[in-house]
Scaffold this motif. Structure first.
Motif, short mmCIF file in Angstrom:
data_model
loop_
_atom_site.label_atom_id
_atom_site.label_comp_id
_atom_site.label_asym_id
_atom_site.label_seq_id
_atom_site.Cartn_x
_atom_site.Cartn_y
_atom_site.Cartn_z
N TRP A 1 -31.60 78.06 62.53
CA TRP A 1 -32.07 78.01 61.14
C TRP A 1 -33.17 79.07 61.04
CZ3 TRP A 1 -31.48 72.87 58.30
CH2 TRP A 1 -31.69 73.04 56.93
N LYS A 2 -33.04 80.00 60.11
CA LYS A 2 -34.06 81.04 59.96
C LYS A 2 -34.27 81.36 58.48
CE LYS A 2 -30.70 84.77 60.83
NZ LYS A 2 -30.41 85.96 61.68
N GLY A 3 -35.49 81.80 58.16
CA GLY A 3 -35.77 82.13 56.77
C GLY A 3 -37.24 82.29 56.49
N LYS A 4 -37.59 82.10 55.20
CA LYS A 4 -38.95 82.28 54.73
C LYS A 4 -39.34 81.12 53.82
CE LYS A 4 -37.50 86.35 53.59
NZ LYS A 4 -37.29 87.70 53.03
N ILE A 5 -40.61 80.80 53.82
CA ILE A 5 -41.14 79.69 53.01
C ILE A 5 -42.31 80.19 52.17
CG2 ILE A 5 -42.34 77.45 53.11
CD1 ILE A 5 -40.94 77.02 55.85
N PHE A 6 -42.35 79.74 50.93
CA PHE A 6 -43.53 79.97 50.10
C PHE A 6 -43.67 78.71 49.24
CE2 PHE A 6 -46.34 81.42 46.82
CZ PHE A 6 -47.09 82.43 47.40
N ALA A 7 -44.53 77.79 49.69
CA ALA A 7 -44.62 76.49 49.03
C ALA A 7 -46.05 75.97 49.03
CB ALA A 7 -43.71 75.48 49.75
N THR A 8 -46.40 75.30 47.95
CA THR A 8 -47.71 74.65 47.85
C THR A 8 -47.77 73.47 48.83
OG1 THR A 8 -47.93 75.24 45.51
CG2 THR A 8 -49.28 73.41 46.31
N ILE A 9 -48.89 73.34 49.51
CA ILE A 9 -49.11 72.20 50.42
C ILE A 9 -49.67 71.04 49.59
CG2 ILE A 9 -50.30 71.39 52.48
CD1 ILE A 9 -50.53 74.35 53.33
#
Length: 219
Positions: free
Chosen positions: A209-217
């Protein structure tokens, strides 16, 4: 919800280099986080959005529910699927048409996976963050991350529509997190997780599983 919380508690007790009641738990399947001050890459997916699952536009340009919908909606549409003019306000008081911002972009080779655009990131304690991708109609495997300090444990949890449940931990790979965004309450990260010694007749042994994350904690 009970199952999710139970799994979180189990994960908390399975982390590497984490002290629990003065004792160190088993050290396995943990990756060290690489922290950077400026994480480069294309994160434009964070500007994309989708409607909630089961919402689509009908032939009249109206947003309508399709699938598992409240029964009271049936009386608000005609035989062609058009919402009655005098029922529009009542219809949208029930149906959620919120624009949901995408928080992850990834590719994977795991059980019953067809893609996901959303990951939830939750602050569990001062130094512990738990994240999990959301399943949908076609995707039934969730990526789960348990981050404690500089350590990250990555697992895949399958909750199949057939009733089968399974899980496996990734043993190799990396995760890079932007320190400055993290301090602002945002997880901006790149990752690639693999489990090449794991054999499964469906996905074979190239489990990743590979990718990028941009999310509010979330607190």
């Amino acid at each position: 919800m009970f199952r999710r919380n139970y799994i979180v508690l189990i994960c908390l007790f399975c982390l590497l280099n984490v002290k629990v009641s003065g004792q160190t738990v088993n050290q396995s399947n943990i990756l060290k986080i690489k922290w950077v001050d400026k994480l480069k890459g294309d994160f434009s997916f964070k500007n994309q959005w989708s409607y909630p699952e089961g919402i689509y536009k009908n032939d009249f340009g109206q947003l309508v529910c399709d699938g598992f919908c409240p029964s009271e909606l049936d009386s608000m549409i005609d035989e062609t699927g058009k919402i009655f003019k005098d029922s529009i306000s009542a219809y949208y008081a029930i149906v959620d048409t919120t624009h949901l911002t995408h928080t992850i972009e990834s590719v994977a080779k795991v059980w019953e996976w067809a893609g996901t655009n959303f990951i939830e990131v939750v602050q569990k304690s001062k130094d512990t963050v738990y994240a999990y991708t959301l399943n949908n109609v076609s995707t039934h495997s969730s990526l789960e991350l348990m981050i404690v300090g500089d350590d990250c444990k990555a697992d895949v949890l399958l909750l199949s529509i057939t009733g089968v449940e399974n899980s496996v931990g990734f043993t190799t790979g990396y995760i890079i997190i932007d320190r400055k965004f993290w301090q602002k309450g945002i997880m901006k990260a790149k990752f690639e997780f693999r489990r090449e010694d794991f054999f499964d007749s469906i996905v074979n042994k190239n489990f990743y599983w590979k990718g990028k994350i941009f999310a509010t904690i979330k607190k």
